[in-house]
Motif scaffolding. Structure first.
Motif, PDB file in Angstrom:
ATOM      1  N   LYS A 150      60.443  39.649  27.904  1.00  0.00           N
ATOM      2  CA  LYS A 150      61.641  40.141  28.591  1.00  0.00           C
ATOM      3  C   LYS A 150      61.369  41.382  29.438  1.00  0.00           C
ATOM      4  O   LYS A 150      61.789  41.445  30.603  1.00  0.00           O
ATOM      5  CB  LYS A 150      62.746  40.442  27.577  1.00  0.00           C
ATOM      6  CG  LYS A 150      64.040  40.951  28.210  1.00  0.00           C
ATOM      7  CD  LYS A 150      65.107  41.242  27.166  1.00  0.00           C
ATOM      8  CE  LYS A 150      66.351  41.832  27.795  1.00  0.00           C
ATOM      9  NZ  LYS A 150      67.401  42.129  26.790  1.00  0.00           N
ATOM     10  N   ASP A 151      60.690  42.371  28.879  1.00  0.00           N
ATOM     11  CA  ASP A 151      60.466  43.618  29.613  1.00  0.00           C
ATOM     12  C   ASP A 151      59.660  43.377  30.890  1.00  0.00           C
ATOM     13  O   ASP A 151      59.974  43.918  31.956  1.00  0.00           O
ATOM     14  CB  ASP A 151      59.747  44.646  28.731  1.00  0.00           C
ATOM     15  CG  ASP A 151      60.639  45.191  27.629  1.00  0.00           C
ATOM     16  OD1 ASP A 151      61.864  44.965  27.715  1.00  0.00           O
ATOM     17  OD2 ASP A 151      60.123  45.830  26.702  1.00  0.00           O
ATOM     18  N   GLU A 152      58.621  42.546  30.782  1.00  0.00           N
ATOM     19  CA  GLU A 152      57.804  42.258  31.964  1.00  0.00           C
ATOM     20  C   GLU A 152      58.579  41.390  32.954  1.00  0.00           C
ATOM     21  O   GLU A 152      58.447  41.566  34.172  1.00  0.00           O
ATOM     22  CB  GLU A 152      56.507  41.570  31.543  1.00  0.00           C
ATOM     23  CG  GLU A 152      55.508  41.458  32.683  1.00  0.00           C
ATOM     24  CD  GLU A 152      54.166  40.929  32.226  1.00  0.00           C
ATOM     25  OE1 GLU A 152      53.352  40.575  33.103  1.00  0.00           O
ATOM     26  OE2 GLU A 152      53.941  40.851  31.003  1.00  0.00           O
TER      27      GLU A 152
ATOM     28  N   LEU B 145      61.748  41.545  33.509  1.00  0.00           N
ATOM     29  CA  LEU B 145      62.672  42.427  34.229  1.00  0.00           C
ATOM     30  C   LEU B 145      61.955  43.213  35.322  1.00  0.00           C
ATOM     31  O   LEU B 145      62.517  43.437  36.409  1.00  0.00           O
ATOM     32  CB  LEU B 145      63.350  43.380  33.246  1.00  0.00           C
ATOM     33  CG  LEU B 145      64.383  42.734  32.311  1.00  0.00           C
ATOM     34  CD1 LEU B 145      64.861  43.734  31.270  1.00  0.00           C
ATOM     35  CD2 LEU B 145      65.568  42.202  33.107  1.00  0.00           C
ATOM     36  N   VAL B 146      60.717  43.618  35.050  1.00  0.00           N
ATOM     37  CA  VAL B 146      59.937  44.312  36.079  1.00  0.00           C
ATOM     38  C   VAL B 146      59.722  43.397  37.277  1.00  0.00           C
ATOM     39  O   VAL B 146      59.938  43.785  38.432  1.00  0.00           O
ATOM     40  CB  VAL B 146      58.574  44.782  35.510  1.00  0.00           C
ATOM     41  CG1 VAL B 146      57.679  45.307  36.635  1.00  0.00           C
ATOM     42  CG2 VAL B 146      58.793  45.865  34.463  1.00  0.00           C
TER      43      VAL B 146
END
Length: 259
Positions: free
Chosen positions: A145-147, A149-150
Motif C-alpha cells: 500500500k505505501d509504495e 500510494l507513492v
C-alpha cells in the motif's frame, strides 16, 4: 433528457441521456478508480448532435460501491456484452474509453464481433498505448500500500487532499489496485483487425508517447487517426470542454455516415 438514472433494467449506466430519436449512442468507459460521474457533463453537448451518452458504471464505485470490483477483463467484457449487446444492435453506436477504459472498450468490440453483433461506428481510445504493445514499466497493482500510494502520486490525477484522508484511502486503494490489475494482467491475443474507424486521443503532456498511441493503427483495417489535446494524462478533466467538442465532432460525422 433523463438525468441521474440508470438504463432501464440495468445497473451498468448512470447519468445516461435519453433522446426521443437518437442518431447514435455513445458508451463511455472510465479510467482506473473512476466512475460514470466522469462523463456526467457530456450529455447535453452531445444531445445537440443527436448522440445519447451512456456513461458505463462498473462495479465497486459510486452507486455500486458495495459490489466487488473486477480484475478479470475477459469476464467483465462478457458481462458488458450480455448487458448492452442486444441494445447496441438496434442503433449505431460508438465507444469512448479513457486509459483503463480504452482497454475495456477495445476488448468489448472484439466480444461484440465474436457474438456476431455489429462493430461500433467509431472506437475512440484515449490516453492508453496500443493494447498489443507490452508495457515496459513496472506493474502497480501488486505493490504494498505505501509504495502504491507513492506511485499513485507520481501517476497524477488524484487530488492531493485525498492522500490526507486515511479513511478515504482505505476505500480508494483497493479499488485502484483491482482496476490496475484489470489491465496490467490482461494479455492481448492476436486476431483479425477491427473493421471500424478508430480515433486515438492523447494529452500533449502525457507520459503515453505518440508512438504508443499510433500503434493502435495496427489493430484496425478501417480509417485511423490520432488527435492530441492540451493537458496531461487526465486531460479529459482539465480540458473537458475541448475534449467534448472533439468527440462530438467525431460522432456527428459518424452518425451522418451511419445514417
Amino acid at each position: 433528457m433523463n438525468r441521474g438514472t440508470s438504463r432501464p433494467g440495468g445497473r451498468w449506466t448512470l447519468f445516461a441521456t435519453s433522446l426521443p430519436d437518437p442518431r447514435l449512442r455513445l458508451l463511455c468507459f472510465p479510467f482506473a478508480g473512476g466512475g460514470a460521474s466522469t462523463y456526467r457533463a457530456w450529455g447535453e453537448p452531445m444531445a445537440a448532435g443527436g448522440v445519447e451518452v451512456w456513461p458505463v458504471q462498473l462495479p465497486g464505485r459510486e452507486n455500486r460501491l458495495g459490489e466487488p470490483a473486477m480484475d478479470d477483463l475477459p469476464a467483465l467484457v462478457r458481462l458488458l456484452a450480455d448487458e448492452f449487446g442486444e441494445e447496441l444492435s438496434r442503433l449505431p453506436y460508438a465507444f469512448f474509453g479513457h486509459s483503463m477504459g480504452a482497454c475495456i472498450a477495445y476488448e468489448l468490440v472484439l466480444e461484440m464481433r465474436r457474438r456476431g453483433l455489429p462493430e461500433p461506428a467509431r472506437l475512440i481510445a484515449s490516453a492508453h498505448r496500443a493494447p498489443h504493445w507490452p508495457s515496459l514499466g513496472p506493474t502497480y497493482h501488486d505493490l504494498p500500500k505505501d509504495e502504491f500510494l507513492v506511485r499513485l502520486k507520481e501517476y497524477g490525477g488524484t487530488p492531493e487532499e485525498v492522500f490526507a484522508v486515511p479513511d478515504l484511502l482505505d476505500l480508494l486503494v483497493p479499488l485502484l489496485q483491482t482496476d490496475f490489475a484489470l489491465f496490467e494482467r490482461h494479455r492481448w491475443a492476436a486476431g483479425d483487425p477491427l473493421g471500424c474507424p478508430v480515433t486515438v486521443l492523447g494529452g500533449l503532456d502525457d507520459t503515453v508517447s505518440a508512438e504508443e498511441l499510433t500503434g493502435w493503427e495496427e489493430l484496425t483495417a478501417g480509417p485511423f487517426e490520432v488527435r492530441m489535446v492540451q493537458g496531461d494524462h487526465f486531460y479529459l478533466i482539465s480540458s473537458q470542454e475541448q475534449t467534448i467538442r472533439m468527440v462530438r465532432d467525431l460522432l456527428t460525422a459518424a452518425a451522418s455516415g451511419a445514417g
